[in-house]
Enzyme design. Structure first.
Site, mmCIF file in Angstrom:
data_model
loop_
_atom_site.group_PDB
_atom_site.id
_atom_site.type_symbol
_atom_site.label_atom_id
_atom_site.label_comp_id
_atom_site.label_asym_id
_atom_site.label_seq_id
_atom_site.Cartn_x
_atom_site.Cartn_y
_atom_site.Cartn_z
ATOM 1 N N GLU A 92 0.813 -1.217 0.000
ATOM 2 C CA GLU A 92 0.000 0.000 0.000
ATOM 3 C C GLU A 92 0.848 1.271 0.000
ATOM 4 O OE1 GLU A 92 -2.746 -3.219 1.075
ATOM 5 O OE2 GLU A 92 -0.705 -2.692 1.692
ATOM 6 N N HIS B 194 -10.260 -5.803 10.210
ATOM 7 C CA HIS B 194 -11.035 -5.540 8.995
ATOM 8 C C HIS B 194 -12.312 -4.758 9.293
ATOM 9 C CE1 HIS B 194 -8.390 -8.784 7.737
ATOM 10 N NE2 HIS B 194 -8.700 -8.528 6.481
#
Length: 397
Positions: free
Chosen positions: A133, A202
């Site tokens: 990322e 998450h």
């Protein structure tokens, strides 16, 4: 409490976006379709508990009339399809628009927002990247500096914490530190929020993490209509924009116009006009508020519901006019209570409209704990409609 949620019957369909192979826990998410007339027509996990269903149009206007009708012109899209339609239209319009991220190419994205775009526009404009990322976010910022308009997708917004340095020190500041020599027209987007037993890593709500970064705009979509309009506006903006999408809203269905439209990145949406109390919310909590509004109307209350949409900056014009009318404010968010969006919104309202308040501002937020995996515990950490009803009753006494 459970009776507030038992609204509709489920019917299974095979038209839904499949989550990425990135996380087994993500594949357990219960995604479903909620039509604008409050009928649920799809469900991914047929074992979903009835009290977890969302009713989008519980109270849309005074008198309970429906906002949307199947007789209206336009076409029906799921939220993830509306995002893709907006993205595709902008890629057709401007050859500088490109997509960067993990599995965004021929796989079609973790929730299929970019499905089919690689075939249409090629691998250079829809670029698959390694799982890094910080690297591909930095590459997107560099591309924006050279004149492109990249859309960077995080497979999960929590993963973009790995790119926090790039988003903060580069994305938000380069326009200023370069003396205006560089513009950073980049969109950073992806799924987030509390899903269905996705686990703590998450299920993060990162709006408040990024809110304090100077030079960045933030918006949160909650319907297919505003998802498309905000996507197009974010791509056309010369500022860096973070677009927050909720993992449980991707299969929300709504009829949207056939003609092109672009929404403002700085305007809130009046969801339901009212007189007694202003309820400010955004993203998934919009639907919890609307469920509560149905009960509140039956109890004789007339709540005004505003989807703030723009998380940075706040639309203080719309919010202020509502506060001047109702004199009471309830904020409902999924973000954490400490340092969350609600805390910033409370401060802004107190600073600007304190003289119009007849009662202290009440803020309902998620608990300051990592989101549990167990379904019942997960539910307890997030604001539920019954809590909203109780808060309004106490606020209006």
């Amino acid at each position: 409490m459970a009776t507030l949620f038992q609204a509709t019957q489920l019917s299974v369909s095979n038209k839904f976006p499949l989550p990425s192979h990135r996380s087994l826990s993500e594949r357990k998410a219960s995604l479903f379709v909620v039509r604008s007339d409050s009928r649920v027509s799809q469900v991914l996990n047929t074992g979903a508990r009835k009290h977890e269903l969302l009713v989008t149009n519980a109270v849309a206007t005074k008198g309970g009339s429906s906002v949307a009708s199947t007789s209206k012109p336009g076409h029906e899209l799921l939220l993830f399809e509306a995002l893709r339609e907006g993205l595709e239209e902008e890629m057709d319009r401007d050859p500088c628009v490109c997509v960067i991220g993990e599995d965004v190419g021929h796989y079609g994205g973790s929730y299929k927002v970019s499905r089919g775009l690689a075939t249409k526009f090629g691998d250079l404009r829809v670029l698959d990247t390694p799982i890094a990322e910080n690297s591909f976010t930095g590459m997107g910022i560099g591309a924006a500096m050279t004149g492109l308009r990249p859309i960077v997708e995080g497979m999960n917004m929590g993963f973009l914490l790995l790119a926090f340095n790039q988003i903060s020190n580069n994305c938000g500041m380069l326009h200023y530190t370069s003396g205006g020599q560089f513009k950073i027209p980049i969109v950073i987007r992806g799924p987030g929020g509390v899903g269905r037993q996705l686990g703590a890593e998450h299920s993060q709500r990162l709006e408040s993490y990024f809110q304090s970064i100077p030079g960045i705009q933030m918006v949160a979509c909650s319907t297919p209509y505003n998802a498309k309009g905000l996507m197009k506006a974010a791509i056309r903006s010369d500022n860096p924009v973070i677009l927050f999408e909720h993992v449980l809203l991707y299969n929300l269905k709504e009829r949207i116009p056939d003609e092109e439209y672009v929404l403002s990145l700085e305007e809130a949406e009046m969801v339901r006009p009212g007189e007694h109390v202003t309820i400010l919310t955004y993203s998934r909590m919009r639907y919890h508020v609307m469920q509560a509004a149905k009960t509140l109307v039956n109890k004789g209350y007339d709540p005004e519901v505003i989807d703030i949409r723009s998380l940075k900056p706040f639309d203080l014009y719309t919010i202020g006019n509502s506060v001047k009318k109702t004199h009471r404010v309830l904020i409902v968010e999924e973000c954490m209570r400490t340092g969350g969006i609600g805390a910033s919104l409370t401060a802004a309202i107190t600073e600007n409209f304190h003289d119009y308040l007849d009662a202290p501002i009440v803020c309902l937020s998620s608990q300051d704990v990592p989101t549990p995996y167990a379904g019942t515990l997960e539910e307890w950490t997030v604001v539920q409609p019954a809590q909203i009803v109780t808060a309004v009753e106490q606020l209006c006494q």
